[in-house]
Design a protein around this motif. Structure first.
Motif, mmCIF file in Angstrom:
data_model
loop_
_atom_site.group_PDB
_atom_site.id
_atom_site.type_symbol
_atom_site.label_atom_id
_atom_site.label_comp_id
_atom_site.label_asym_id
_atom_site.label_seq_id
_atom_site.Cartn_x
_atom_site.Cartn_y
_atom_site.Cartn_z
ATOM 1 N N HIS A 120 27.851 43.373 45.920
ATOM 2 C CA HIS A 120 27.394 43.637 44.539
ATOM 3 C C HIS A 120 26.231 42.726 44.137
ATOM 4 O O HIS A 120 25.574 42.985 43.133
ATOM 5 C CB HIS A 120 28.547 43.543 43.523
ATOM 6 N N TRP A 121 25.967 41.664 44.931
ATOM 7 C CA TRP A 121 24.797 40.820 44.657
ATOM 8 C C TRP A 121 23.534 41.393 45.294
ATOM 9 O O TRP A 121 22.440 40.851 45.098
ATOM 10 C CB TRP A 121 25.030 39.406 45.194
ATOM 11 N N ARG A 139 37.682 46.550 41.843
ATOM 12 C CA ARG A 139 37.176 46.507 43.220
ATOM 13 C C ARG A 139 36.960 47.892 43.789
ATOM 14 O O ARG A 139 37.719 48.829 43.497
ATOM 15 C CB ARG A 139 38.150 45.782 44.170
ATOM 16 N N PHE A 167 27.264 47.582 40.732
ATOM 17 C CA PHE A 167 28.688 47.931 40.660
ATOM 18 C C PHE A 167 28.802 49.460 40.657
ATOM 19 O O PHE A 167 28.776 50.091 39.591
ATOM 20 C CB PHE A 167 29.316 47.397 39.359
ATOM 21 N N PHE A 206 28.295 32.497 36.893
ATOM 22 C CA PHE A 206 27.883 33.678 37.675
ATOM 23 C C PHE A 206 26.689 34.421 37.084
ATOM 24 O O PHE A 206 26.113 35.264 37.768
ATOM 25 C CB PHE A 206 29.059 34.650 37.837
ATOM 26 N N TRP A 253 32.580 31.468 32.813
ATOM 27 C CA TRP A 253 32.312 32.488 33.848
ATOM 28 C C TRP A 253 30.841 32.902 33.791
ATOM 29 O O TRP A 253 30.172 32.976 34.820
ATOM 30 C CB TRP A 253 33.235 33.697 33.652
ATOM 31 N N TRP A 313 23.607 42.680 39.212
ATOM 32 C CA TRP A 313 24.650 43.222 40.092
ATOM 33 C C TRP A 313 24.552 44.730 40.270
ATOM 34 O O TRP A 313 24.057 45.443 39.396
ATOM 35 C CB TRP A 313 26.042 42.903 39.516
ATOM 36 N N ASN A 338 33.549 46.958 36.981
ATOM 37 C CA ASN A 338 33.791 45.535 37.204
ATOM 38 C C ASN A 338 33.274 44.720 36.010
ATOM 39 O O ASN A 338 32.161 44.965 35.522
ATOM 40 C CB ASN A 338 33.057 45.089 38.474
ATOM 41 N N TYR A 395 38.143 42.093 36.733
ATOM 42 C CA TYR A 395 37.546 42.569 37.982
ATOM 43 C C TYR A 395 38.094 43.947 38.347
ATOM 44 O O TYR A 395 39.278 44.244 38.140
ATOM 45 C CB TYR A 395 37.847 41.602 39.135
HETATM 46 C C1 BEZ Z 1 32.981 39.757 41.599
HETATM 47 O O1 BEZ Z 1 33.290 40.894 41.251
HETATM 48 O O2 BEZ Z 1 33.543 39.179 42.537
HETATM 49 C C2 BEZ Z 1 31.893 39.071 40.857
HETATM 50 C C3 BEZ Z 1 30.982 39.827 40.167
HETATM 51 C C4 BEZ Z 1 29.954 39.207 39.496
HETATM 52 C C5 BEZ Z 1 29.849 37.844 39.519
HETATM 53 C C6 BEZ Z 1 30.787 37.090 40.214
HETATM 54 C C7 BEZ Z 1 31.809 37.700 40.883
#
Ligand code: BEZ
Length: 229
Positions: A82-83, A221, A139, A181, A177, A137, A113, A219
């Motif tokens: 996702h990065w 997935r 997603f 992130f 958070w 991201w 997400n 989150y």
């Molecule tokens: C994750 O879904 O693991 C996540 C998403 C964005 C930033 C950090 C973690």
């Protein structure tokens, strides 16, 4: 994820976006030949130092543009895709890295997400007249991502979407958070606006993201297994 990967002794596995190499080392312990790549040189330095005796090897490489000397049996990725915001380029590179019949086994952030965290940020930024929230991201929905894989020459064998509410570190709130992130998102706003913005995000999401004395991230997935045709 490692059970789904079914690593076998002797087979070659690429860990795409390996971070500090913990899963690569765990997979290498099965006897598979594991190579981990990550775009972050600091992560690779840590992976090499931490897992020197594991048998796994590590290198700095961008998921959008890497090449391997030899095709591998499997490509594995956890919480990294996702990065990588140009997914078709990544999928094309994974396809080129796999032998025909090889498997791409991965989990990443899915369509909704951190949807509450993002909605809180958008609402707070709008209230404070800060403008658009730019996110770093990718997603995807299940259908979107499966379509990309199929168009690139993969057969999708598993595609699973599930929620995984995740507790934040003790003492952390949703503001922490975002600081950890989302620094590139915050960099889109004046530094002097950050504290008030993040305080408001916490207020906006607290009824949904705080329970039993702790904060959670919402989150979701997407887990998939795809075979190179
Ligand atoms: C994750 O879904 O693991 C996540 C998403 C964005 C930033 C950090 C973690």
């Amino acid at each position: 994820m490692i059970d789904l990967l079914e690593p076998q002794a002797g087979e070659s596995i690429l860990d795409l976006g390996c971070g500090t190499g913990d899963l690569a080392a765990e997979i290498a312990a099965t006897g598979a030949r594991v190579h981990g790549i990550d775009a972050d040189a600091g992560m690779i330095e840590t992976a090499r130092a931490k897992h020197a005796g594991s048998g796994a090897t590590f290198a700095v490489a961008d998921g959008h543009a890497f090449t391997l000397a030899e095709p591998v049996d499997k490509v594995f990725s956890n919480a990294a895709l996702h990065w990588m915001t140009r997914p078709d380029e990544v999928i094309e590179r994974v396809h080129a890295a796999l032998r025909p019949g090889g498997r791409f086994v991965a989990e990443q952030g899915a369509g909704r997400n951190v949807a509450t965290l993002i909605e809180g940020m958008r609402t707070a930024a709008a209230e404070q007249g800060l403008g658009d929230v730019v996110l770093p991201w990718y997603f995807p929905s299940t259908a979107e991502h499966a379509g990309r894989l199929e168009r690139a020459g993969f057969e999708v064998r598993v595609a699973l979407y599930f929620d995984r509410p995740t507790p934040l570190a003790p003492g952390d709130t949703v503001a922490d958070w975002w600081r950890m992130f989302g620094p590139t998102t915050l960099a889109g706003f004046p530094a002097e606006a950050h504290d008030a913005l993040l305080r408001r995000v916490d207020e906006l999401v607290k009824d949904r993201q705080f329970r039993d004395g702790g904060w959670f991230a919402d989150y979701a997935r997407l887990r998939f297994v795809a075979v190179r045709r």
